[in-house]
Structure formats: C-alpha cells, structure tokens
Motif scaffolding. Structure first.
Motif, PDB file in Angstrom:
ATOM      1  N   ALA A  97       0.835  -1.209   0.000  1.00 58.64           N
ATOM      2  CA  ALA A  97       0.000   0.000   0.000  1.00 58.64           C
ATOM      3  C   ALA A  97       0.865   1.252   0.000  1.00 58.64           C
ATOM      4  O   ALA A  97       0.562   2.238  -0.693  1.00 58.64           O
ATOM      5  N   TYR A  98       1.952   1.233   0.731  1.00 61.51           N
ATOM      6  CA  TYR A  98       2.831   2.407   0.792  1.00 61.51           C
ATOM      7  C   TYR A  98       3.466   2.691  -0.561  1.00 61.51           C
ATOM      8  O   TYR A  98       3.561   3.846  -0.992  1.00 61.51           O
ATOM      9  N   VAL A  99       3.898   1.647  -1.258  1.00 60.09           N
ATOM     10  CA  VAL A  99       4.512   1.829  -2.576  1.00 60.09           C
ATOM     11  C   VAL A  99       3.488   2.365  -3.584  1.00 60.09           C
ATOM     12  O   VAL A  99       3.789   3.265  -4.377  1.00 60.09           O
ATOM     13  N   VAL A 100       2.280   1.827  -3.549  1.00 59.55           N
ATOM     14  CA  VAL A 100       1.243   2.285  -4.480  1.00 59.55           C
ATOM     15  C   VAL A 100       0.949   3.768  -4.289  1.00 59.55           C
ATOM     16  O   VAL A 100       0.869   4.548  -5.247  1.00 59.55           O
ATOM     17  N   VAL A 101       0.809   4.185  -3.044  1.00 61.48           N
ATOM     18  CA  VAL A 101       0.515   5.596  -2.773  1.00 61.48           C
ATOM     19  C   VAL A 101       1.699   6.472  -3.155  1.00 61.48           C
ATOM     20  O   VAL A 101       1.517   7.574  -3.686  1.00 61.48           O
ATOM     21  N   ALA A 102       2.926   6.015  -2.900  1.00 58.61           N
ATOM     22  CA  ALA A 102       4.105   6.791  -3.298  1.00 58.61           C
ATOM     23  C   ALA A 102       4.160   6.953  -4.815  1.00 58.61           C
ATOM     24  O   ALA A 102       4.550   8.012  -5.327  1.00 58.61           O
ATOM     25  N   PHE A 103       3.747   5.925  -5.549  1.00 61.22           N
ATOM     26  CA  PHE A 103       3.729   6.014  -7.010  1.00 61.22           C
ATOM     27  C   PHE A 103       2.682   7.021  -7.485  1.00 61.22           C
ATOM     28  O   PHE A 103       2.931   7.830  -8.383  1.00 61.22           O
ATOM     29  N   ILE A 104       1.503   6.998  -6.857  1.00 59.44           N
ATOM     30  CA  ILE A 104       0.444   7.950  -7.227  1.00 59.44           C
ATOM     31  C   ILE A 104       0.876   9.383  -6.954  1.00 59.44           C
ATOM     32  O   ILE A 104       0.550  10.309  -7.710  1.00 59.44           O
ATOM     33  N   SER A 105       1.637   9.603  -5.864  1.00 54.94           N
ATOM     34  CA  SER A 105       2.036  10.956  -5.474  1.00 54.94           C
ATOM     35  C   SER A 105       2.854  11.650  -6.560  1.00 54.94           C
ATOM     36  O   SER A 105       2.837  12.887  -6.650  1.00 54.94           O
ATOM     37  N   VAL A 106       3.563  10.889  -7.380  1.00 49.34           N
ATOM     38  CA  VAL A 106       4.398  11.489  -8.420  1.00 49.34           C
ATOM     39  C   VAL A 106       3.560  12.257  -9.432  1.00 49.34           C
ATOM     40  O   VAL A 106       4.018  13.238 -10.018  1.00 49.34           O
ATOM     41  N   TRP A 107       2.293  11.866  -9.612  1.00 51.84           N
ATOM     42  CA  TRP A 107       1.476  12.428 -10.683  1.00 51.84           C
ATOM     43  C   TRP A 107       0.466  13.456 -10.196  1.00 51.84           C
ATOM     44  O   TRP A 107      -0.366  13.913 -10.974  1.00 51.84           O
ATOM     45  N   ILE A 108       0.524  13.832  -8.931  1.00 53.86           N
ATOM     46  CA  ILE A 108      -0.457  14.781  -8.396  1.00 53.86           C
ATOM     47  C   ILE A 108      -0.157  16.191  -8.895  1.00 53.86           C
ATOM     48  O   ILE A 108       0.992  16.645  -8.865  1.00 53.86           O
ATOM     49  N   SER A 109      -1.214  16.904  -9.347  1.00 58.94           N
ATOM     50  CA  SER A 109      -1.021  18.261  -9.858  1.00 58.94           C
ATOM     51  C   SER A 109      -2.094  19.241  -9.402  1.00 58.94           C
ATOM     52  O   SER A 109      -2.073  20.390  -9.816  1.00 58.94           O
ATOM     53  N   ASP A 110      -3.061  18.819  -8.585  1.00 66.87           N
ATOM     54  CA  ASP A 110      -4.094  19.741  -8.109  1.00 66.87           C
ATOM     55  C   ASP A 110      -4.323  19.528  -6.621  1.00 66.87           C
ATOM     56  O   ASP A 110      -3.961  18.485  -6.047  1.00 66.87           O
ATOM     57  N   PHE A 111      -4.952  20.516  -5.991  1.00 61.28           N
ATOM     58  CA  PHE A 111      -5.071  20.544  -4.528  1.00 61.28           C
ATOM     59  C   PHE A 111      -5.953  19.415  -3.999  1.00 61.28           C
ATOM     60  O   PHE A 111      -5.586  18.729  -3.035  1.00 61.28           O
ATOM     61  N   ARG A 112      -7.115  19.192  -4.586  1.00 59.36           N
ATOM     62  CA  ARG A 112      -8.036  18.188  -4.055  1.00 59.36           C
ATOM     63  C   ARG A 112      -7.433  16.791  -4.086  1.00 59.36           C
ATOM     64  O   ARG A 112      -7.497  16.052  -3.094  1.00 59.36           O
ATOM     65  N   SER A 113      -6.857  16.441  -5.210  1.00 63.54           N
ATOM     66  CA  SER A 113      -6.246  15.112  -5.289  1.00 63.54           C
ATOM     67  C   SER A 113      -5.046  15.017  -4.358  1.00 63.54           C
ATOM     68  O   SER A 113      -4.761  13.947  -3.803  1.00 63.54           O
ATOM     69  N   ALA A 114      -4.339  16.142  -4.128  1.00 65.50           N
ATOM     70  CA  ALA A 114      -3.199  16.123  -3.213  1.00 65.50           C
ATOM     71  C   ALA A 114      -3.652  15.836  -1.788  1.00 65.50           C
ATOM     72  O   ALA A 114      -2.986  15.095  -1.057  1.00 65.50           O
ATOM     73  N   VAL A 115      -4.798  16.410  -1.368  1.00 63.47           N
ATOM     74  CA  VAL A 115      -5.314  16.143  -0.021  1.00 63.47           C
ATOM     75  C   VAL A 115      -5.660  14.664   0.126  1.00 63.47           C
ATOM     76  O   VAL A 115      -5.328  14.027   1.140  1.00 63.47           O
ATOM     77  N   VAL A 116      -6.325  14.104  -0.883  1.00 66.34           N
ATOM     78  CA  VAL A 116      -6.703  12.690  -0.827  1.00 66.34           C
ATOM     79  C   VAL A 116      -5.461  11.807  -0.750  1.00 66.34           C
ATOM     80  O   VAL A 116      -5.380  10.873   0.069  1.00 66.34           O
ATOM     81  N   VAL A 117      -4.473  12.112  -1.587  1.00 68.00           N
ATOM     82  CA  VAL A 117      -3.264  11.292  -1.617  1.00 68.00           C
ATOM     83  C   VAL A 117      -2.478  11.419  -0.315  1.00 68.00           C
ATOM     84  O   VAL A 117      -1.906  10.436   0.184  1.00 68.00           O
ATOM     85  N   GLN A 118      -2.456  12.621   0.271  1.00 66.93           N
ATOM     86  CA  GLN A 118      -1.758  12.772   1.545  1.00 66.93           C
ATOM     87  C   GLN A 118      -2.436  11.972   2.651  1.00 66.93           C
ATOM     88  O   GLN A 118      -1.772  11.401   3.516  1.00 66.93           O
ATOM     89  N   ALA A 119      -3.775  11.944   2.633  1.00 70.28           N
ATOM     90  CA  ALA A 119      -4.482  11.112   3.614  1.00 70.28           C
ATOM     91  C   ALA A 119      -4.141   9.637   3.410  1.00 70.28           C
ATOM     92  O   ALA A 119      -3.903   8.898   4.383  1.00 70.28           O
TER      93      ALA A 119
END
Length: 538
Positions: A97-119
């Motif tokens: 789960a940690y690796v999957v979320v770290a991979f998703i974090s590379v592609w974040i470019s907007d605030f809402r998705s960044a909040v979700v990914v940080q959670a």
C-alpha cells in the motif's frame, strides 16, 4: 488489548546468524527513514508545495493535517489486524500500500487530489513505524531488545523528519517537487524488496476483530482527526477567527468520550482503557506529552524563526545535519547507559540539557544565523534522544508486567499518541508565538507613532543612507519609514521566539525540579519504611 484478545504466550525464536541479523536491522533503518522522510517532506516543504500546486500556504497546511490524521488514529486498529492476520501478511500488505501511494504521489497536480493522496500516504505510512520496530527487535536476543533495539529504532525514526530538512533543498533544486516524490518512491520500493526478501518470522494469530472494533475506531478516529485539524489550522486562523474550529474540537472531545464509554463496557476492547488510565500509565503519558511540548522548540521554533528572517532552506542544511548527528549520538548514549534503574537520572540530565539549550536560544537577535545556534540545538537534539527511549522502556516494562502480549500494543499506542502529541505541541507553540509577536509589534509600532528618540535616530539614519538613491526628500522619508516598520516586524518575530524559548527553558527546569522532588520523596519513603525480616526458609 485484553488478555482474551491476544495469544497467551510469546513465541521465542532462535537467534539469527549475524549477517542476517544485520540485514534485518538495515531493513528497520530503511523502513524508519522511509516513514520519517515521507512525513518530513510534507512538513518541511509547505511553501514549495503551495507554489507547485498554485495554492496558498494556508490551503497547503491542510495537506499536513490530512497526512497526520491517519498517522495518529490508524495504529490503534493495527493492534488487532496484526493479531488476526499475522505479522507477515501485515508487513506485506502494509508495504505494498505504501509503494502504491508513493507512485500515485508522483502524478499529483491539483489541490483536491493532493489532499486525498496525503491522507492515503498517512494511512499507508502508519504501519511503517511499527514494522521498523519489529524489524529492529526481530534478530536481537531478549536482553538486547530494549538496550540496543529500542534506542536504535527511536534514533532513526526521530532523525527522519530532521533529515528531510537536510536533503530537501538539493532534491528540489530547479525541478520543483518531482525529486522529492521520486526519492520517496525509490525508498518505498527498496523497503518493499526488503520486506519480501526478509520476512518476519511467524507468530500464532487468532480471530480477534469484532464489529464493535470498527465503531470504536471511527469514534477515536474522528476525535483524533478533529484535534489534529484544530491544532494545525487553529494557529493559522488565530482560533477565534474561525468558529468552526471550536465546534470541531468540542465534537472531537465528545466523540472520544463516547469511545471511552463503549470501550469500558466491552469484553475484548480495542483499547484497554483501565490500563491506560492507571496511575503509572497516566504519569508516563503526561511525561511523554511534556517532552513533545518541550521538543517543539526544535521542530517548530528555530526553523520557522530563520524562515521569517529570510534565511533560505539551503542555508540551514548544515545546522540540521548536525542535529541529526546529535540525535544519533543520543541514541548511542542510551545504548551505553540505559538501564531500568537509570531512567530517572537520564530524564533529569535530558531536562537540564533541554533547559540549557532553550535558554541559549532565548538570546537570539535579528542578526542571529543558523551557525550561531549549533551548540544549543545540539544540546536539544541529544537531550531528546536521551529522554525518549528510557521513557518508552519504562512503558514497555509496565506493559510486559501485564503479559508479553502487551508489548506490541504499547508500541502502537505509543506511536499514535506521539504523532498526536507532536501536532498538539506544535500548535500550542505556534499559538504562543503569534500572540507574543502581536504584543511586541504593538509596542514597537507605538514607539514609531509617538516619536521615540531612538526610533527617530533610526529613521534619520535610513533617510541619510537613501540620499544617493532617491533624490526626492518626501519619497526618501516614506521609504525610510517602510524600512523601519519592516525592521520592527522582524524584531517582533525574534522577540516572540525568544519568549517561547525562555518559556520552554522554564518548563524544562520546572519538570526537572519536580523530578528531583519526586526522587527525594521516594528515597525518604524508603528510609522511613520499617525493615522487613528475611524469611529463614525461602
């Protein structure tokens, strides 16, 4: 966790060969650094994150709250997840789960998705602290688990967020946050390889998860979430400027109260409330919270003061590298000196070092730079590591006194409360800074308005210095007044931090005095106790 909800006895594994034992300890270091750097990358780079996403720093602060909410609450549920599904599956699912979320974090470019990914990042990172402890303790014999494994794990975990301040400027460079995200992803993938290559040895597991566990978790999670959001956003909104903060904190307290009521009436509770509110555990909890409050001087003090004075992050890397080394030195000192009968002495030394370092910092000026605070920050970093492992050892001894199955339960509860305590301490520290800065600035502004002689001389000096640059006398005066006002703003910031440093030193001295009185009382009670006659037939 009650006795009915855990295995009756621990499994004793044979010791591992030295090379494999070192591999497990290396995996523990990688897991701890992955979690610590991940958290530090968020808290350290809030301004850079705001610029990268095109949002304000106030909005970016929600990312820190989103990350810390599951970090504080999720470990509570992990107690039973580990017991029911076993260590190996717990470790493998958690790291995937940690690796999957770290991979998703590379592609974040907007605030809402960044909040979700940080959670999601906070939730995925929650098992990593526990895994770091387990991997560090796994290859050690029982007598070395507390003496070596505990300080080593704590030293690396505490060094992670500070180390993030060392490496962040080089990783950001001119390429934004891409280097940060890729570094976090790379460390997560290395951790994934280590977890699968070095599996934790199995222990007996049993079905312990009950439907009411999820109700308790939701109640505790909401309570912790409300406290986290309140103490992250409260200082930013000056508390009373946002009525929703008060309502949220009240709702959080009510939710935690309901959770306590539910847990007290369960046969196999998620949390053993009666144990946690015993005098010994309450004393330990108060001690740990006090430590987190005092140590906020280092995490929320010096870095933010230098940032307010215009010191670039790259200019502070040397200071933070030395703080990391001091923390690791404190861990080595614990390995050499930590014993159950020395906990109070180590705590007293740590409190005196904390008081000394904070008192030295209380003499900062607007010309103070990182290299001038090296000694004081080294004392605080060393003292932090001299304080925490002995305190945790005391809690583990109390947990083991109830039964070996309480060991992991205490570790997870400890991690959860420390995460929450760090947020609360930082929020209180920042609130004090804001109030003292406003008070000092009001005093300095009054001196400007009333024509204070020293202020008049400062304005005249500024006007004279601007004579060659600005021919118009009226414009020179306006510019000079602006510079003096800006200097007053910087001066008020430094004075506010000096007040906070001094308060920190006084709190540490008060705690040290209370500890000395407590030790004196115990020694006096021991001397006054009637002698016991030894049993002639033991």
């Amino acid at each position: 966790m009650s006795d009915a909800a855990a295995p009756a006895a621990p499994v004793v594994h044979p010791p591992l060969p030295v090379p494999r034992a070192l591999a497990y300890m290396g995996a523990a270091v990688m897991l701890a650094l992955s979690q610590g750097l991940g958290q530090g990358f968020v808290s350290t780079n809030i301004p850079q994150i705001a610029g990268d996403l095109g949002i304000t720093t106030t909005q970016a602060s929600w990312l820190m709250a989103a990350y810390m909410i599951p970090r504080a609450s999720l470990p509570l549920l992990l107690i039973k997840i580990r017991t029911q599904y076993g260590l190996r599956r717990f470790a493998e699912v958690g790291i995937i789960a940690y690796v999957v979320v770290a991979f998703i974090s590379v592609w974040i470019s907007d605030f809402r998705s960044a909040v979700v990914v940080q959670a999601l990042s906070g939730a995925a990172a929650a098992p990593l602290s526990t895994l770091a402890f387990m991997y560090m303790l796994e290859p050690l014999s029982p007598q070395w688990k507390m003496r070596l494994g505990l300080p080593a794990a704590m030293a690396v975990m505490m060094a992670g967020p500070t180390l993030a301040r060392v490496v962040s400027p080089a990783l950001i460079g001119d390429g934004g946050l891409t280097g940060i995200h890729l570094t976090a992803l790379g460390m997560a993938m290395v951790s994934l390889m280590l977890v699968f290559r070095l599996p934790l040895r199995p222990v007996p597991h049993m079905k312990v998860i009950e439907p009411l566990d999820f109700l308790s978790f939701v109640l505790v999670g909401f309570g912790f979430a409300g406290l986290t959001i309140g103490f992250v956003m409260g200082p930013i909104h000056d508390w009373t400027d946002a009525p929703w903060i008060g309502a949220l904190l009240a709702g959080s307290v009510a939710s935690l109260a309901v959770a306590v009521a539910v847990e007290l009436n369960r046969r196999a509770p998620l949390l053993d409330i009666r144990w946690l509110v015993s005098p010994a555990m309450l004393h330990l909890t108060a001690t740990l919270f006090l430590f987190r409050l005092i140590l906020s001087e280092q995490s929320a003090g010096a870095p933010r003061m230098f940032q307010a004075l215009g010191v670039a992050p790259s200019q502070m890397t040397g200071l933070f590298a030395i703080i990391v080394a001091a923390s690791l030195g404190g861990g080595l000192a614990c390995v050499a000196w930590m014993r159950p009968n020395r906990v109070a002495v180590l705590h007293l030394v740590a409190l005196l070092l904390l008081a000394g370092g904070a008192f030295m910092d209380a003499h900062a000026t607007i010309d103070t730079r990182p290299e001038q605070m090296i000694l004081s920050q080294v004392l605080i970093g060393f003292a932090g590591m001299l304080f925490l492992p002995p305190a945790m050892m005391a809690g583990l001894v109390q947990a083991l006194a109830r039964g070996p199955q309480y060991l992991l339960s205490f570790v997870i509860v400890f991690i959860s409360t420390q995460s929450l305590g760090g947020v609360l301490g930082s929020g209180l520290f920042t609130t004090f800074i804001n109030h003292r800065q406003a008070a000092h600035y009001a005093t300095l502004a009054e001196q400007l308005a009333t024509g204070d002689p020293a202020t008049g001389q400062a304005i005249a000096g500024r006007i004279a210095a601007l004579a060659d640059q600005i021919p118009d006398a009226a414009l020179r005066k306006v510019q000079a007044l602006g510079q003096v006002a800006q200097g007053a703003q910087a001066q008020s910031v430094v004075l506010a931090y000096n007040d906070a440093y001094l308060l920190t030193a006084l709190i540490a001295l008060a705690a040290a005095t209370a500890l000395v009185l407590h030790l004196g009382r115990d020694r006096l009670a021991l001397r006054m106790a009637p002698p016991t006659n030894p049993d002639p037939n033991p």
